[in-house]
Design a protein around this motif. Sequence first.
Motif: not given
Length: 135
Positions: A78-82, A122-129
């Motif tokens: 999760l940290e790496a994705a963000l 989609e939630d992780v992508v939203r946080q990343w954005r």
Amino acid sequence: MTERKPPGVDFESWVDKQIRDAERRGEFERLPGVGEPLPPEIESTYDELWWIKRKMAREGFSVLPPALALRKEAEDALEAALAAPSERIVRKIIGEINDKVREMMFKPPPGPPLGKKPYDVEDVVRQWRERRADH
């Protein structure tokens, strides 16, 4: 068989006598490690599981049960994705860890439960954005 403590004899005196008798018989001579310094992990702060950890390291076993290792791997993913440089990589990282989480959910290994469910991509992508917009 170990000799039993006779009734009426003070326990400490009985143990001391057992040690003295063993010394006289030479049972403490030529023990492995005699005269050698203690390993560094024993000299540092006491850890009651030191011997288990040393054996596991020697045998090449993981220190964590599979569910706990996957939990840590999921948190790291999760940290790496963000922190990923692109949305494609975010989706790839989360997709791979979700596959592993789903597999463990349906084929639980021995040990403590995983306590994780797949991430909402989609939630992780939203946080990343959102993080990208803040920088």
